[in-house]
Design a protein around this motif. Structure first.
Motif, PDB file in Angstrom:
ATOM      1  N   GLY A 255      -6.739  11.428  22.491  1.00 58.16           N
ATOM      2  CA  GLY A 255      -6.728  12.390  21.526  1.00 58.16           C
ATOM      3  C   GLY A 255      -7.820  11.746  20.382  1.00 58.16           C
ATOM      4  N   HIS A 256      -8.485  10.752  20.571  1.00 60.80           N
ATOM      5  CA  HIS A 256      -9.691  10.583  19.708  1.00 60.80           C
ATOM      6  C   HIS A 256     -10.963  10.193  20.416  1.00 60.80           C
ATOM      7  N   ASP A 257     -11.126  10.344  21.643  1.00 61.37           N
ATOM      8  CA  ASP A 257     -12.305  10.186  22.600  1.00 61.37           C
ATOM      9  C   ASP A 257     -13.421  11.244  22.380  1.00 61.37           C
TER      10      ASP A 257
ATOM     11  N   PRO B 286      -9.368   3.515  11.898  1.00 62.74           N
ATOM     12  CA  PRO B 286      -8.722   2.035  11.306  1.00 62.74           C
ATOM     13  C   PRO B 286      -7.348   2.031  12.316  1.00 62.74           C
ATOM     14  N   LYS B 287      -6.894   3.205  12.775  1.00 59.77           N
ATOM     15  CA  LYS B 287      -5.618   3.046  13.550  1.00 59.77           C
ATOM     16  C   LYS B 287      -5.971   2.253  14.779  1.00 59.77           C
ATOM     17  N   PHE B 288      -6.955   2.073  15.361  1.00 63.52           N
ATOM     18  CA  PHE B 288      -7.363   1.472  16.573  1.00 63.52           C
ATOM     19  C   PHE B 288      -8.111   0.228  16.153  1.00 63.52           C
TER      20      PHE B 288
ATOM     21  N   ILE C 249     -12.794  12.020   4.840  1.00 63.60           N
ATOM     22  CA  ILE C 249     -12.595  13.087   5.684  1.00 63.60           C
ATOM     23  C   ILE C 249     -10.886  13.071   5.965  1.00 63.60           C
ATOM     24  N   SER C 250     -10.291  11.847   6.065  1.00 61.90           N
ATOM     25  CA  SER C 250      -8.878  11.448   6.720  1.00 61.90           C
ATOM     26  C   SER C 250      -7.915  12.148   5.833  1.00 61.90           C
ATOM     27  N   PHE C 251      -6.993  12.632   6.563  1.00 55.67           N
ATOM     28  CA  PHE C 251      -5.788  13.169   6.225  1.00 55.67           C
ATOM     29  C   PHE C 251      -5.007  12.135   5.107  1.00 55.67           C
ATOM     30  N   LYS C 252      -4.814  11.095   5.781  1.00 57.99           N
ATOM     31  CA  LYS C 252      -4.125  10.012   5.006  1.00 57.99           C
ATOM     32  C   LYS C 252      -4.540   9.786   3.677  1.00 57.99           C
ATOM     33  N   ASN C 253      -6.088   9.827   3.450  1.00 58.25           N
ATOM     34  CA  ASN C 253      -6.738   9.655   2.307  1.00 58.25           C
ATOM     35  C   ASN C 253      -6.617  10.686   1.483  1.00 58.25           C
TER      36      ASN C 253
ATOM     37  N   ARG D 112      -2.755  16.516  21.783  1.00 55.99           N
ATOM     38  CA  ARG D 112      -3.199  15.234  21.245  1.00 55.99           C
ATOM     39  C   ARG D 112      -1.994  14.483  20.932  1.00 55.99           C
ATOM     40  N   THR D 113      -0.996  15.010  20.074  1.00 56.56           N
ATOM     41  CA  THR D 113       0.107  14.562  19.367  1.00 56.56           C
ATOM     42  C   THR D 113       1.046  13.835  20.497  1.00 56.56           C
ATOM     43  N   PHE D 114       1.206  14.447  21.275  1.00 56.15           N
ATOM     44  CA  PHE D 114       2.064  13.857  22.414  1.00 56.15           C
ATOM     45  C   PHE D 114       1.287  12.597  23.304  1.00 56.15           C
ATOM     46  N   ASN D 115       0.171  13.085  23.255  1.00 58.15           N
ATOM     47  CA  ASN D 115      -0.683  11.764  23.834  1.00 58.15           C
ATOM     48  C   ASN D 115      -0.342  10.614  23.237  1.00 58.15           C
ATOM     49  N   PHE D 116      -0.740  10.809  21.743  1.00 55.74           N
ATOM     50  CA  PHE D 116      -0.599   9.755  20.961  1.00 55.74           C
ATOM     51  C   PHE D 116       0.657   8.933  20.929  1.00 55.74           C
ATOM     52  N   GLY D 117       1.657   9.941  20.801  1.00 51.32           N
ATOM     53  CA  GLY D 117       2.878   9.256  20.846  1.00 51.32           C
ATOM     54  C   GLY D 117       3.054   8.417  22.007  1.00 51.32           C
TER      55      GLY D 117
ATOM     56  N   GLU E 111       3.339   4.693   4.057  1.00 45.53           N
ATOM     57  CA  GLU E 111       4.467   4.894   4.946  1.00 45.53           C
ATOM     58  C   GLU E 111       3.835   5.791   6.183  1.00 45.53           C
ATOM     59  N   TYR E 112       2.863   6.550   5.885  1.00 45.85           N
ATOM     60  CA  TYR E 112       2.225   7.622   6.904  1.00 45.85           C
ATOM     61  C   TYR E 112       1.911   6.713   7.991  1.00 45.85           C
ATOM     62  N   LYS E 113       0.812   5.446   7.511  1.00 43.63           N
ATOM     63  CA  LYS E 113       0.056   4.881   8.312  1.00 43.63           C
ATOM     64  C   LYS E 113       0.972   3.908   9.333  1.00 43.63           C
TER      65      LYS E 113
ATOM     66  N   ASN F 115       8.437  14.592  14.819  1.00 42.93           N
ATOM     67  CA  ASN F 115       8.578  14.764  13.296  1.00 42.93           C
ATOM     68  C   ASN F 115       7.208  14.622  12.885  1.00 42.93           C
ATOM     69  N   HIS F 116       5.920  14.314  13.417  1.00 45.68           N
ATOM     70  CA  HIS F 116       4.653  14.421  13.300  1.00 45.68           C
ATOM     71  C   HIS F 116       4.151  15.847  12.821  1.00 45.68           C
ATOM     72  N   PHE F 117       4.791  16.824  13.516  1.00 44.23           N
ATOM     73  CA  PHE F 117       4.590  18.217  13.224  1.00 44.23           C
ATOM     74  C   PHE F 117       5.023  18.454  11.778  1.00 44.23           C
TER      75      PHE F 117
ATOM     76  N   GLU G 297       5.477  16.071   9.498  1.00 49.90           N
ATOM     77  CA  GLU G 297       4.753  15.291   8.376  1.00 49.90           C
ATOM     78  C   GLU G 297       3.245  15.471   8.396  1.00 49.90           C
ATOM     79  N   LYS G 298       2.725  16.233   9.195  1.00 48.87           N
ATOM     80  CA  LYS G 298       1.186  16.561   9.199  1.00 48.87           C
ATOM     81  C   LYS G 298       0.803  17.762   9.670  1.00 48.87           C
ATOM     82  N   LEU G 299       1.092  18.057  10.880  1.00 47.74           N
ATOM     83  CA  LEU G 299       0.528  19.120  11.541  1.00 47.74           C
ATOM     84  C   LEU G 299       0.779  20.813  10.900  1.00 47.74           C
TER      85      LEU G 299
HETATM   86  P1  ADP Z   1      -6.439  11.263  10.032  1.00 48.05           P
HETATM   87  O1  ADP Z   1      -7.165  10.531  11.000  1.00 48.05           O
HETATM   88  O2  ADP Z   1      -6.793  12.546   9.590  1.00 48.05           O
HETATM   89  O3  ADP Z   1      -6.080  10.624   8.927  1.00 48.05           O
HETATM   90  P2  ADP Z   1      -4.438  10.840  11.753  1.00 48.05           P
HETATM   91  O4  ADP Z   1      -5.489   9.675  12.538  1.00 48.05           O
HETATM   92  O5  ADP Z   1      -3.442  10.280  11.127  1.00 48.05           O
HETATM   93  O6  ADP Z   1      -5.132  11.533  10.927  1.00 48.05           O
HETATM   94  O7  ADP Z   1      -3.918  11.705  13.053  1.00 48.05           O
HETATM   95  C1  ADP Z   1      -5.002  12.291  13.795  1.00 48.05           C
HETATM   96  C2  ADP Z   1      -4.152  12.709  15.119  1.00 48.05           C
HETATM   97  O8  ADP Z   1      -3.556  11.446  15.807  1.00 48.05           O
HETATM   98  C3  ADP Z   1      -2.982  13.757  14.796  1.00 48.05           C
HETATM   99  O9  ADP Z   1      -3.230  15.280  14.361  1.00 48.05           O
HETATM  100  C4  ADP Z   1      -1.978  13.383  15.706  1.00 48.05           C
HETATM  101  O10 ADP Z   1      -2.426  14.086  16.891  1.00 48.05           O
HETATM  102  C5  ADP Z   1      -2.266  11.991  16.522  1.00 48.05           C
HETATM  103  N1  ADP Z   1      -1.148  11.253  15.528  1.00 48.05           N
HETATM  104  C6  ADP Z   1      -1.408  10.330  14.261  1.00 48.05           C
HETATM  105  N2  ADP Z   1      -0.163   9.933  14.122  1.00 48.05           N
HETATM  106  C7  ADP Z   1       0.730  10.297  14.857  1.00 48.05           C
HETATM  107  C8  ADP Z   1       2.095   9.948  15.098  1.00 48.05           C
HETATM  108  N3  ADP Z   1       2.833   9.198  14.408  1.00 48.05           N
HETATM  109  N4  ADP Z   1       2.682  10.502  16.259  1.00 48.05           N
HETATM  110  C9  ADP Z   1       2.040  11.286  17.022  1.00 48.05           C
HETATM  111  N5  ADP Z   1       0.644  11.532  16.996  1.00 48.05           N
HETATM  112  C10 ADP Z   1       0.087  11.058  15.725  1.00 48.05           C
END
Ligand code: ADP
Ligand code: NI
Length: 215
Positions: free
Chosen positions: A23-25, A62-64, A100-104, A135-140, A162-164, A172-174, A176-178
């Motif tokens: 999802g982040h490639d 930063p997540k990775f 750019i980031s949603f969490k910021n 992407r969301t299911f791949n990340f999960g 909390e989000y991070k 639930n990510h749908f 909380e964000k999507l």
């Molecule tokens: P940003 O980088 O804009 O702050 P995120 O990195 O949180 O946003 O999310 C980028 C994508 O990674 C999301 O749109 C989603 O597809 C996936 N993702 C991030 N967090 C989660 C999660 N907790 N569960 C599932 N997918 C997630």
């Protein structure tokens, strides 16, 4: 605009993102880059800043990288300086990567440069619709999270921390964000594209619950 700089940036990003979570490639970057160019056609903006920011925006998420929020800026700055990019271009690109980031979104400046608005919209469009779902299911799956648990309800209005930390289940990510992204789009073109992708996610969720309950 230097096509050479764009080409070198593409090669640099491809190499850096070798082996990244799907999802982040590089393909996420390529989609965001293309969407950014499409939206930029309808705006008055510096296209070089838009393209460079789109290409570099996830160079070190930063997540990775153990939560390090400065690494992407450092890597991008070093790269752009080594390419002899103009200092005022570098400054604008770094500002976009940082904000750019949603969490910021809680810490964002009130007025966003149009180049940031464009790349942010493109990144957010890639988080919704069919690709967003995938992407969301791949990340999960990557995190070994549950797809769904009817007992756990989504947490709205989460703080950045909390989000991070959330390793909740993917459905639930749908909430909380999507599903929030449609109303956060900056540009007219992105709002239009988001509407259709949003509807598709609602239909997906509807069908998902029906199948879950075995109706
Ligand atoms: P940003 O980088 O804009 O702050 P995120 O990195 O949180 O946003 O999310 C980028 C994508 O990674 C999301 O749109 C989603 O597809 C996936 N993702 C991030 N967090 C989660 C999660 N907790 N569960 C599932 N997918 C997630
Ligand atoms: Ni991204």
């Amino acid at each position: 605009m230097s096509q050479n700089l764009i080409q070198n940036t593409i090669s640099f990003v491809k190499e850096k993102l070798e082996g990244a979570e799907a999802g982040h490639d590089w393909f996420h970057i390529e989609r965001v880059w293309k969407l950014s160019k499409k939206i930029a056609e309808l705006e008055t903006c510096d296209l070089e800043v838009v393209e460079l920011s789109a290409l570099l925006h996830d160079i070190a998420d930063p997540k990775f990288h153990g939560g390090d929020e400065t690494l992407a800026l450092k890597i991008s700055q070093e790269f752009l300086e080594s390419e002899n990019a103009e200092p005022q271009i570098i400054e604008q690109v770094l500002f976009i990567i940082k904000n750019i980031s949603f969490k910021n979104r809680g810490e964002m400046p009130a007025i966003l440069p149009v180049e940031l608005q464009i790349v942010q919209d493109a990144d957010r469009l890639d988080a919704i619709g069919a690709i967003g779902i995938a992407r969301t299911f791949n990340f999960g799956g990557f995190k070994n999270n549950l797809m769904y648990d009817p007992e756990i309800s989504p947490k709205l209005n989460q703080t950045k921390n909390e989000y991070k930390k959330s390793n909740g289940m993917t459905i639930n990510h749908f909430y909380e964000k999507l599903l929030l992204l449609k109303d956060l789009m900056n540009t007219k073109e992105a709002k239009k594209i988001a509407e259709q992708r949003h509807q598709f996610m609602l239909e997906f969720l509807d069908q998902f619950y029906k199948e879950w309950k075995v109706e």
